[in-house]
Design a protein around this motif. Structure first.
Motif, PDB file in Angstrom:
ATOM      1  N   ILE A 158       1.046  -1.286  -0.049  1.00 24.17           N
ATOM      2  CA  ILE A 158       0.096  -0.169  -0.137  1.00 24.17           C
ATOM      3  C   ILE A 158       0.888   1.241   0.016  1.00 24.17           C
ATOM      4  CG2 ILE A 158      -1.910  -1.163   0.989  1.00 24.17           C
ATOM      5  CD1 ILE A 158      -0.959   0.185   3.694  1.00 24.17           C
ATOM      6  N   ILE A 159       0.175   2.362  -0.430  1.00 21.96           N
ATOM      7  CA  ILE A 159       1.018   3.567  -0.349  1.00 21.96           C
ATOM      8  C   ILE A 159       1.091   4.233   0.891  1.00 21.96           C
ATOM      9  CG2 ILE A 159       1.000   6.154  -1.268  1.00 21.96           C
ATOM     10  CD1 ILE A 159      -0.376   4.713  -3.839  1.00 21.96           C
ATOM     11  N   ILE A 217       1.153   6.769   4.610  1.00 16.73           N
ATOM     12  CA  ILE A 217       0.238   7.394   5.198  1.00 16.73           C
ATOM     13  C   ILE A 217       0.188   9.038   4.676  1.00 16.73           C
ATOM     14  CG2 ILE A 217      -0.297   6.105   7.183  1.00 16.73           C
ATOM     15  CD1 ILE A 217       1.763   7.981   8.693  1.00 16.73           C
ATOM     16  N   LYS A 218      -0.888   9.669   4.703  1.00 16.41           N
ATOM     17  CA  LYS A 218      -0.504  11.230   4.532  1.00 16.41           C
ATOM     18  C   LYS A 218      -0.066  11.792   5.591  1.00 16.41           C
ATOM     19  CE  LYS A 218      -4.405  10.903   1.381  1.00 16.41           C
ATOM     20  NZ  LYS A 218      -3.493  10.853   0.044  1.00 16.41           N
ATOM     21  N   LYS A 256      -0.351  15.528   5.815  1.00 17.66           N
ATOM     22  CA  LYS A 256      -1.174  16.607   6.126  1.00 17.66           C
ATOM     23  C   LYS A 256      -2.896  15.746   6.503  1.00 17.66           C
ATOM     24  CE  LYS A 256       1.189  20.049   3.750  1.00 17.66           C
ATOM     25  NZ  LYS A 256       1.430  20.782   2.536  1.00 17.66           N
ATOM     26  N   PRO A 257      -3.482  16.623   7.377  1.00 21.44           N
ATOM     27  CA  PRO A 257      -4.779  15.956   7.752  1.00 21.44           C
ATOM     28  C   PRO A 257      -5.927  16.397   7.056  1.00 21.44           C
ATOM     29  CG  PRO A 257      -4.014  17.579   9.368  1.00 21.44           C
ATOM     30  CD  PRO A 257      -3.166  17.404   8.059  1.00 21.44           C
ATOM     31  N   ALA A 297      -8.041  12.356   5.098  1.00 15.21           N
ATOM     32  CA  ALA A 297      -6.524  11.826   5.544  1.00 15.21           C
ATOM     33  C   ALA A 297      -6.741  10.733   6.786  1.00 15.21           C
ATOM     34  CB  ALA A 297      -5.719  12.994   5.612  1.00 15.21           C
ATOM     35  N   VAL A 298      -7.547  11.372   7.935  1.00 17.29           N
ATOM     36  CA  VAL A 298      -7.473  10.665   8.906  1.00 17.29           C
ATOM     37  C   VAL A 298      -7.955   9.290   8.670  1.00 17.29           C
ATOM     38  CG1 VAL A 298      -8.540  10.506  11.195  1.00 17.29           C
ATOM     39  CG2 VAL A 298      -7.852  12.397  10.529  1.00 17.29           C
ATOM     40  N   TYR A 299      -9.297   8.932   7.987  1.00 17.01           N
ATOM     41  CA  TYR A 299      -9.592   7.539   7.659  1.00 17.01           C
ATOM     42  C   TYR A 299      -8.694   6.893   6.795  1.00 17.01           C
ATOM     43  CZ  TYR A 299     -14.170   8.874   9.372  1.00 17.01           C
ATOM     44  OH  TYR A 299     -15.315   9.149  10.275  1.00 17.01           O
ATOM     45  N   TYR A 300      -7.939   7.412   5.835  1.00 20.43           N
ATOM     46  CA  TYR A 300      -6.984   6.836   5.000  1.00 20.43           C
ATOM     47  C   TYR A 300      -5.637   6.311   5.917  1.00 20.43           C
ATOM     48  CZ  TYR A 300      -3.055   6.686   1.648  1.00 20.43           C
ATOM     49  OH  TYR A 300      -1.846   6.339   1.031  1.00 20.43           O
ATOM     50  N   ASN A 301      -5.236   7.218   6.760  1.00 16.59           N
ATOM     51  CA  ASN A 301      -4.090   6.616   7.614  1.00 16.59           C
ATOM     52  C   ASN A 301      -4.416   5.898   8.525  1.00 16.59           C
ATOM     53  OD1 ASN A 301      -2.768   8.605   6.346  1.00 16.59           O
ATOM     54  ND2 ASN A 301      -2.517   9.907   8.041  1.00 16.59           N
ATOM     55  N   ASN A 328      -4.660   2.486   6.635  1.00 15.68           N
ATOM     56  CA  ASN A 328      -3.325   1.846   6.603  1.00 15.68           C
ATOM     57  C   ASN A 328      -2.604   1.020   7.705  1.00 15.68           C
ATOM     58  OD1 ASN A 328      -3.244   2.984   3.935  1.00 15.68           O
ATOM     59  ND2 ASN A 328      -1.196   4.258   4.294  1.00 15.68           N
ATOM     60  N   TYR A 331     -11.162   2.831   4.516  1.00 11.57           N
ATOM     61  CA  TYR A 331     -10.921   3.441   3.325  1.00 11.57           C
ATOM     62  C   TYR A 331     -12.127   3.841   2.606  1.00 11.57           C
ATOM     63  CZ  TYR A 331      -5.957   1.485   2.931  1.00 11.57           C
ATOM     64  OH  TYR A 331      -4.772   1.353   2.978  1.00 11.57           O
ATOM     65  N   ASN A 334      -4.764   2.242  -2.857  1.00 10.68           N
ATOM     66  CA  ASN A 334      -4.522   1.453  -1.841  1.00 10.68           C
ATOM     67  C   ASN A 334      -6.075   0.474  -1.722  1.00 10.68           C
ATOM     68  OD1 ASN A 334      -2.156   2.441  -1.002  1.00 10.68           O
ATOM     69  ND2 ASN A 334      -2.826   3.110   0.948  1.00 10.68           N
TER      70      ASN A 334
END
Lengths: 597, 254
Positions: A429-430, A432-433, A435-436, B65-69, B72, B87, B103
């Motif tokens: 997977i890529i 984490i980001k 910036k929020p 971004a919070v849900y994405y991280n 992950n 996701y 992802n």
């Protein structure tokens, strides 16, 4: 009852039926019937055993006792419920298929059945198994099923060297029976690697006076360790087509109908051959070449180098081929050892049938190299029981120096040629980001905000206002009656203001001119009359029809009379009279504005 | 006039009341937790990162971004159900994010979605890809702007006396856009309303009882549509159309 709808009728009938069906359940007697479809059966046929429990359905599968030399298969239960003249009866039948494996007499031992907490004993039953008269090995002894279908494992050698190829034949013998769906045999082996199976052969053969149908599987095995090793047993499975014995004794119970109505049964069976012991010898130490890497068999070895003339830095393809019978898969192919003279790349290996090949790219490092060095391939010949070595080369080559300008140039890689090797890409997977993004309230959405609806309301109001304004101006433009009506109070207001000023200036004649003009214009606009047509008489009838107060009509009349009197009779014009006339006119217009629609 | 003032007062009151939310953590706190969780993730402390991302969400703040991280982090903990769930939640907020889509596709390829049995038409796929391209807010905004422009054009055509064919063509075009987007919005809302993700691999039964017959299997990470719930059980429809009952804790709504 006659007038009930269909649903109600079905319900009532169902209820009656249920009452009839349920009420006698508890009164039933329990009995056990055990039945065999035949007492006598031929070897290679099945018979069915049915156990019927009358009077109860509340029973799980019945476990039959072990029956010597008989293979038992449970076929499943069936339930019967009947109501005859209000008498309820039920039974549950368990059916088993029995396949005897040997001729002779066998006993199904007595066994217990538990029904509703009570134990019922079933008496023993006898079965007689006879030969099926289809030929077979029944010469003076009891025939077994294993005499009619069996598996034989036949290795080509019983004493071999480590890694030596052993051809193996696995043969399935069948006589007097039909078998299909035969699976490829598997070996219970430790210490052997097994090759691919060839296409199986089918043929017939007479062995000891009996004709067998044979399915032959051929493969090869390679021992991977020394000592006394057991090869096999080989195991396979197939479906046996067996005839069901017994059943209904009627006109349909003959071979003709049996062939149509499936009196034959598929019975899965697993067969195993005997294991074979193979003595695996280690390689002799005497005369063992240094480059021997475990190749066993009879081989030929060839090498080719092309092209033989290259420019400095150009690649040469170095090919080796090993041809012969042996453990090709395990053979480590000879290759050039790394040195200063050549830049070597990993060889590509191909294998097909009895041939194994390699292709290797080599690049001479200088123009002074004149040959590709000698290469050796050593193997052990088990027939001759000694090591053999085949030498090939050296191979002469001509390397010419590159002329100026011929160099292969890669920007950023001056001085050395780098071969691009294929990338091996993994998957993941890529990351984490960092910036929020916009951290909004959970579940918050624009359409859930009050301000959103506020903006919509304002936009809608503006649009409505714009539309209304357009409609109004359009009406003023196209509807003269409406336009004059709208104009009437505005002009009257202007007239009154002018009259007010004239009172202050004490200009009596001009004041009454303005008053007359104002009332004329106002009533003309209000009642949609031309200026010339406005007289008190024409106005009076209209005002009366619209229920205007008499006092207002009188005031208007008086205003007209005053104006006429001043204009034509030169009457006394005092400020008090002017104020009174002004007040009358203003009140009359105000009243008409409020009540005359 | 008095009525108009009263209506305006009520509108303002409604707007003010609607703007008041429940107590949230401040944006600064959420940002601090986000950064700290990112550092935990880098150090391989995935469970701590998960806890911090969850604190942000439970504190009333969310972002794509919070849900994405968080997805992950669950992936690193080999929790495919929660990975897919987060996701999908991120897609609500950042549907066109290329990292998220990569992802999501990668994780979907490793989970059994059971959608093979049900064929989807070209139209179905086209509609789905269009509605998945926008967030709900974006679709609402497009509809509003279209309707606003439509209103302005109607007024301008009246005031400036534009030729009728021109104003009609523009009106029909904009109305068509508004209708298409409104339909898309309704479909999107309907589709998203009852969609859930299987967070624990489980078997689905014919009836809401554990002693009833098993009908089919739901693998961790598969999506399913919730039809109704009843006393700790949920009636679900798998993407291939099979319907059965599973315990309530097997699924989590997106």
């Amino acid at each position: 009852m006659l007038f009930m709808n269909i649903r109600s009728r079905i319900f009532v009938i169902g209820l009656i039926f249920l009452c009839l069906a349920v009420s006698p359940v508890f009164a039933q007697d329990i009995s056990i019937d055990v039945e065999l479809t035949a007492k006598k059966v031929s070897l290679g046929s099945t018979l069915q055993l049915t156990v019927t429990v009358n009077g109860s359905n509340d029973i799980d599968q019945i476990q039959l006792p072990k029956i010597e030399e008989v293979d038992v298969q449970y076929l499943g239960p069936s339930t019967r419920v009947s109501i005859v003249n209000g008498q309820y009866s039920s039974s549950k039948t368990f059916t088993y298929s029995l396949l005897p494996r040997k001729e002779g007499q066998f006993q199904i031992p007595s066994f217990n059945i538990m029904v509703a907490g009570k134990s019922y004993i079933v008496d023993p039953l006898m079965i007689t198994v006879v030969s099926n008269n289809n030929g077979g090995p029944s010469q003076g002894r009891q025939t077994r099923l294993e005499d009619k279908i069996f598996l034989v494992l036949e290795p080509s050698k019983r004493e071999v060297y480590l890694n030596q190829r052993v051809d193996v034949k696995v043969r399935l013998f069948v006589t007097g029976l039909s078998a299909n769906d035969v699976q490829y045999p598997k070996f219970d082996n430790v210490g052997f690697s097994v090759g691919e199976y060839q296409q199986p052969k089918q043929y017939q053969q007479v062995v000891n006076g009996i004709r067998y149908g044979i399915v032959e599987f051929n493969t090869e095995v390679y021992p991977t360790r020394t000592g006394e090793l057991n090869l096999g047993p080989a195991r396979t499975s197939c479906n046996l087509l067996v005839e069901r014995t017994g059943g209904r004794n009627n006109m349909f119970d003959d071979d003709f109908f049996n062939s149509f109505f499936g009196r034959q049964e598929r019975r899965p069976i697993t067969l195993a051959s005997e294991a074979m012991t193979i003595n695996v010898l280690p390689f002799p130490e005497e005369g063992k070449p240094e480059d021997f890497s475990g190749a066993v068999g009879q081989f030929d070895f060839n090498v080719s180098v092309s092209p033989s003339g290259v420019k400095e830095g150009d690649p040469i393809t170095f090919r080796t081929t090993v041809l012969g019978k042996g453990n090709l898969t395990a053979i480590q192919m000879p290759s050039l050892s790394s040195g200063e003279d050549f830049k070597l790349y990993d060889p590509q290996v191909f294998e097909k049938g009895d041939i194994k090949k390699t292709e290797q790219v080599i690049i001479p490092r200088s123009e002074e190299i004149k040959e590709v060095p000698q290469i050796r391939f050593s193997y052990f010949d088990p027939e001759l029981r000694k090591y053999q070595t085949i030498k090939k080369g050296p191979f002469p080559i001509t390397v010419t120096k590159l002329e100026k300008g011929d160099e292969f140039k890669v920007i950023g890689l001056e001085g050395e040629i780098r071969m691009v090797e294929p990338e091996t890409l993994g998957e993941d997977i890529i990351f984490i980001k960092r910036k929020p993004g916009r951290l909004q309230g959970t579940g918050e959405a624009m359409y859930k905000r009050g301000s959103f609806y506020g903006v919509i309301c304002v936009c809608a109001a503006l649009w409505l206002a714009g539309f209304a304004y357009y409609k109004r101006t359009d009406r003023i433009r196209t509807d003269s009656v409406y336009a004059r009506r709208l104009q009437a109070p505005r002009q009257a207001k202007q007239g009154l203001a002018q009259a007010r000023k004239l009172i202050a200036a004490r200009k009596g004649e001009e004041f009454y001119d303005v008053v007359f003009k104002t009332i004329q214009q106002y009533l003309g606009n209000k009642l949609h009359l031309s200026s010339g047509a406005v007289t008190f008489e024409t106005v009076h009838s209209y005002l009366s029809e619209n229920n205007v107060e008499q006092k207002v009509i009188d005031d208007i009349k008086l205003t007209y009379e005053e104006c006429d009197m001043i204009r034509y009779a030169l009457a006394d014009i005092s400020e008090e009279n002017m104020n009174a006339s002004y007040q009358r006119l203003a009140q009359a217009i105000d009243h008409l504005e409020r009540f005359l629609k | 006039m008095r009525n108009l003032k009263f209506i305006l007062f009520l509108t303002m009151l409604f707007v003010f009341a609607a703007e008041q939310g429940f107590a949230q953590i401040t944006e600064k706190e959420a940002l601090s937790k986000f950064v700290s969780a990112g550092m935990d993730y880098k150090d391989g402390k995935y469970d701590e990162a998960i806890a911090k991302y969850n604190e942000i969400i439970e504190g009333g703040r969310e972002s794509g971004a919070v849900y994405y991280n968080l997805g992950n982090s669950y992936f690193r903990e080999v929790d495919m159900g929660k990975t897919v769930l987060n996701y999908e939640r991120a897609k609500r907020l950042i549907p066109r994010d290329s990292d998220l889509n990569f992802n999501s596709r990668y994780v979907s390829s490793r989970t059994d979605g059971y959608s093979n049995g049900k064929t989807t038409s070209f139209l179905d796929r086209a509609v789905r890809s269009c509605i998945e391209f926008y967030t709900i807010d974006e679709m609402v905004m497009v509809i509003l702007i279209t309707v606003f422009v439509l209103g302005v054009i109607v007024l301008l055509s009246l005031y400036l006396n534009w030729p009728r064919p021109l104003s009609q063509a523009m009106t029909v075009f904009l109305a068509l856009i508004a209708v298409v987007y409104t339909t898309g919005l309704v479909v999107k809302v309907q589709y998203a309303r009852n969609l859930a993700v299987v967070v624990t691999t489980a078997e689905s039964y014919f009836e809401p009882r554990t002693d009833s017959t098993v009908h089919f299997k739901l693998s961790e990470g598969a999506k399913a549509r919730v039809i109704r719930s009843e006393l700790g059980w949920v009636k679900v429809e798998r993407l291939d159309g099979k319907v059965g009952w599973v315990p309530l804790d097997v699924l989590e709504k997106i």
